[in-house]
Scaffold this active site. Structure first.
Site, PDB file in Angstrom:
ATOM      1  N   ASN A   7       0.885  -1.166   0.000  1.00 62.75           N
ATOM      2  CA  ASN A   7       0.000   0.000   0.000  1.00 62.75           C
ATOM      3  C   ASN A   7       0.918   1.209   0.000  1.00 62.75           C
ATOM      4  O   ASN A   7       1.454   1.603   1.027  1.00 62.75           O
ATOM      5  CB  ASN A   7      -0.887  -0.033   1.244  1.00 62.75           C
ATOM      6  CG  ASN A   7      -1.833   1.159   1.298  1.00 62.75           C
ATOM      7  OD1 ASN A   7      -1.812   2.025   0.420  1.00 62.75           O
ATOM      8  ND2 ASN A   7      -2.646   1.209   2.339  1.00 62.75           N
ATOM      9  N   ARG A  95      -2.589  -2.068  -3.391  1.00 65.56           N
ATOM     10  CA  ARG A  95      -3.832  -1.340  -3.145  1.00 65.56           C
ATOM     11  C   ARG A  95      -3.823  -0.068  -3.990  1.00 65.56           C
ATOM     12  O   ARG A  95      -2.832   0.670  -3.986  1.00 65.56           O
ATOM     13  CB  ARG A  95      -3.923  -0.963  -1.669  1.00 65.56           C
ATOM     14  CG  ARG A  95      -5.130  -0.111  -1.394  1.00 65.56           C
ATOM     15  CD  ARG A  95      -5.141   0.399   0.027  1.00 65.56           C
ATOM     16  NE  ARG A  95      -6.342   1.173   0.266  1.00 65.56           N
ATOM     17  CZ  ARG A  95      -6.367   2.332   0.912  1.00 65.56           C
ATOM     18  NH1 ARG A  95      -5.256   2.854   1.392  1.00 65.56           N
ATOM     19  NH2 ARG A  95      -7.488   2.966   1.085  1.00 65.56           N
ATOM     20  N   HIS A 184     -12.986   2.302   0.416  1.00 62.90           N
ATOM     21  CA  HIS A 184     -12.973   1.174   1.370  1.00 62.90           C
ATOM     22  C   HIS A 184     -13.617  -0.078   0.755  1.00 62.90           C
ATOM     23  O   HIS A 184     -14.059  -0.973   1.481  1.00 62.90           O
ATOM     24  CB  HIS A 184     -13.777   1.481   2.652  1.00 62.90           C
ATOM     25  CG  HIS A 184     -13.187   2.523   3.545  1.00 62.90           C
ATOM     26  ND1 HIS A 184     -13.974   3.414   4.245  1.00 62.90           N
ATOM     27  CD2 HIS A 184     -11.917   2.800   3.895  1.00 62.90           C
ATOM     28  CE1 HIS A 184     -13.215   4.203   4.968  1.00 62.90           C
ATOM     29  NE2 HIS A 184     -11.942   3.856   4.773  1.00 62.90           N
ATOM     30  N   ARG A 245     -12.770  14.255   8.900  1.00 67.34           N
ATOM     31  CA  ARG A 245     -13.540  14.668   7.711  1.00 67.34           C
ATOM     32  C   ARG A 245     -15.000  14.893   8.094  1.00 67.34           C
ATOM     33  O   ARG A 245     -15.554  14.159   8.901  1.00 67.34           O
ATOM     34  CB  ARG A 245     -13.485  13.580   6.633  1.00 67.34           C
ATOM     35  CG  ARG A 245     -12.109  13.317   6.101  1.00 67.34           C
ATOM     36  CD  ARG A 245     -12.170  12.363   4.907  1.00 67.34           C
ATOM     37  NE  ARG A 245     -10.890  11.732   4.716  1.00 67.34           N
ATOM     38  CZ  ARG A 245     -10.712  10.418   4.597  1.00 67.34           C
ATOM     39  NH1 ARG A 245     -11.746   9.597   4.619  1.00 67.34           N
ATOM     40  NH2 ARG A 245      -9.506   9.931   4.433  1.00 67.34           N
ATOM     41  N   GLU A 389      -8.014  -6.074   5.041  1.00 74.18           N
ATOM     42  CA  GLU A 389      -7.858  -5.628   3.658  1.00 74.18           C
ATOM     43  C   GLU A 389      -6.666  -6.289   2.976  1.00 74.18           C
ATOM     44  O   GLU A 389      -6.713  -6.606   1.796  1.00 74.18           O
ATOM     45  CB  GLU A 389      -7.739  -4.101   3.613  1.00 74.18           C
ATOM     46  CG  GLU A 389      -9.063  -3.434   3.930  1.00 74.18           C
ATOM     47  CD  GLU A 389      -8.965  -1.965   4.261  1.00 74.18           C
ATOM     48  OE1 GLU A 389      -9.131  -1.147   3.360  1.00 74.18           O
ATOM     49  OE2 GLU A 389      -8.726  -1.627   5.439  1.00 74.18           O
TER      50      GLU A 389
END
Ligand code: ADP
Length: 404
Positions: A7, A95, A184, A245, A389
């Site tokens: 990633n 990813r 996601h 956020r 993940e």
């Protein structure tokens, strides 16, 4: 089969090496502050469960190539490594955050896939350049090892236009591809598949709501194994309230801030991404800190917790309505897996809609395991399902290679 999952961000490189025959993690780690005067490498190896050894180094890491070379050295070195030779890595799974509408599946990397990811930089300016650096570096340093890209957006590509189009002038969609993409997706897809296993149903007959509550938060409505709606939008800023956020707000707030505070588009973007959400409401973005403040009587922290949970409830209700009912609601990620209070508050009003949380099971849920926390007889099950993940990326990487 040994799969290296990467990633790669603009200044960091996270990695995990998995043995897919035994589904075990061999090493995991992080290269940080690439390009800065002093970077760091944190490396863990698991020479035999539950034994774990950690290593930490500080050094200048001038670019991704230097960082990945260091990782490869650590993977094979006698005192830190787990492989005899780096050629024992069978494939690399990357990813990639933004796959736009170009990629609805994981892909074996070739020049045209690299070009596609490059073309999507305007839609993923914070992520795709870093991913490209990782992919290009891996191709150079490990020639002959296949690279597969797994997109955060791919799981959402099954959404219908009525789910992904925004009600703004059509040309902004046709010219600029402004639409809902959702993120996601690797986590949502993994959790939804685990949910099917828990229910003992084929994935293609499983309908569920996956609630990913981590630093970033998002929710998917999954009908018969396919995503039909998602809470994030063009970028990961939309939908639920998150650590820093804002999630969904009236879009007029942006023009209002610009005219009343004289802020630029870039400044507003930073405020909404980095200084809003839980942090904006109470000064803390980690849910653990918020609980500590609530117990000390901090009214802002209490409000932040309530706003966060109310938004989760609202989106569950919205998804339930769009799905027309479902088999299960699945909580995952840092907050979803660990925070019984958030789950309790988020589900408190759902009983008349068919999802009855069992407070006792919820409060005493064991950590790190998939468990049911709904009451016996609840028409809609409520589960905690730990996300993974990296495992999902490695699994999808293997699938792509097997289908070649
Ligand atoms: P990321 O989006 O970075 O992958 P994670 O899924 O690891 O994030 O979630 C990180 C968040 O999870 C932290 O910011 C924190 O708010 C929350 N978290 C972690 N552990 C707990 C806990 N025991 N109780 C409440 N919240 C937790």
């Amino acid at each position: 089969m040994k799969i290296l999952v990467l990633n790669s961000g603009s200044s960091s490189l996270k990695y995990q090496l998995l043995d897919m025959d035994s589904t075990t993690v061999l090493t995991t780690g992080l290269v940080e502050r690439i390009g800065e005067s002093i970077g760091a490498v944190r490396h863990k190896r698991f020479p035999g469960s539950p034994k774990e050894e950690s290593f930490s180094y500080e050094m200048p890491i001038k670019d991704h190539a230097f960082g990945l070379t260091k990782v490869m050295d650590l993977i094979v070195a006698k005192d830190t490594g787990v492989l005899e030779n780096i050629s024992d890595v069978d494939a690399i799974g990357h990813r990639v955050v933004q796959g736009g509408d170009l990629f609805s599946q994981p892909m074996l990397v070739d020049d045209s896939v690299v070009e596609g990811i490059r073309k999507l930089i305007p839609l993923g300016p914070l992520h795709n350049p870093g991913h490209l650096a990782g992919i290009e570096t891996a191709r150079k340093l490990l020639p002959g090892v296949p690279n597969v890209v797994v997109f955060d957006t791919a799981f959402h590509q099954t959404m219908a236009p009525e789910a992904y189009r925004y009600a703004i002038p059509k040309e902004y969609y046709t010219e600029l591809k402004i639409r809902r993409y959702g993120f996601h997706g690797t986590s949502h897809g993994y959790v939804a598949k685990q949910c099917a296993k828990l229910l003992g149903k084929p994935f293609s007959e499983t309908s569920c709501i996956t609630v990913h509550l981590g630093n970033g938060c998002s929710m998917d409505a999954v009908k018969n194994g396919k995503c039909i709606d998602t809470s994030m939008g063009l970028t990961p800023l939309g939908g639920l309230v998150m650590g820093t956020r804002c999630g969904d707000i009236d879009p007029a707030v942006i023009a209002f801030l610009a005219s009343n505070k004289g802020l630029t588009a870039e400044e507003i973007d930073t405020i909404l991404n980095k200084q809003s959400g839980l942090k904006g409401l109470c000064g803390y973005n980690d849910m653990r800190d918020i609980h500590a403040r609530v117990s000390e009587g901090d009214a802002d922290a209490e409000l932040a917790l309530k706003v966060f949970c109310r938004r989760v409830t609202q989106f569950i209700g919205q998804d339930l309505a769009v799905l027309g009912g479902c088999d299960a609601i699945c909580f995952t990620a840092g907050i979803g897996e660990n925070d019984a209070v958030v789950r309790q508050l988020a589900c408190a009003t759902l009983a008349p809609l068919g999802a009855v949380i069992d407070s006792d099971k919820n409060m005493h849920a064991p950590r790190g395991q998939a468990v049911e926390i709904s009451a016996a007889g609840s028409p809609i099950k409520i589960f905690i399902i730990p996300t993974n993940e990296e495992l999902e990326i490695a699994t999808e990487t293997l699938e792509v290679l097997r289908n070649q």
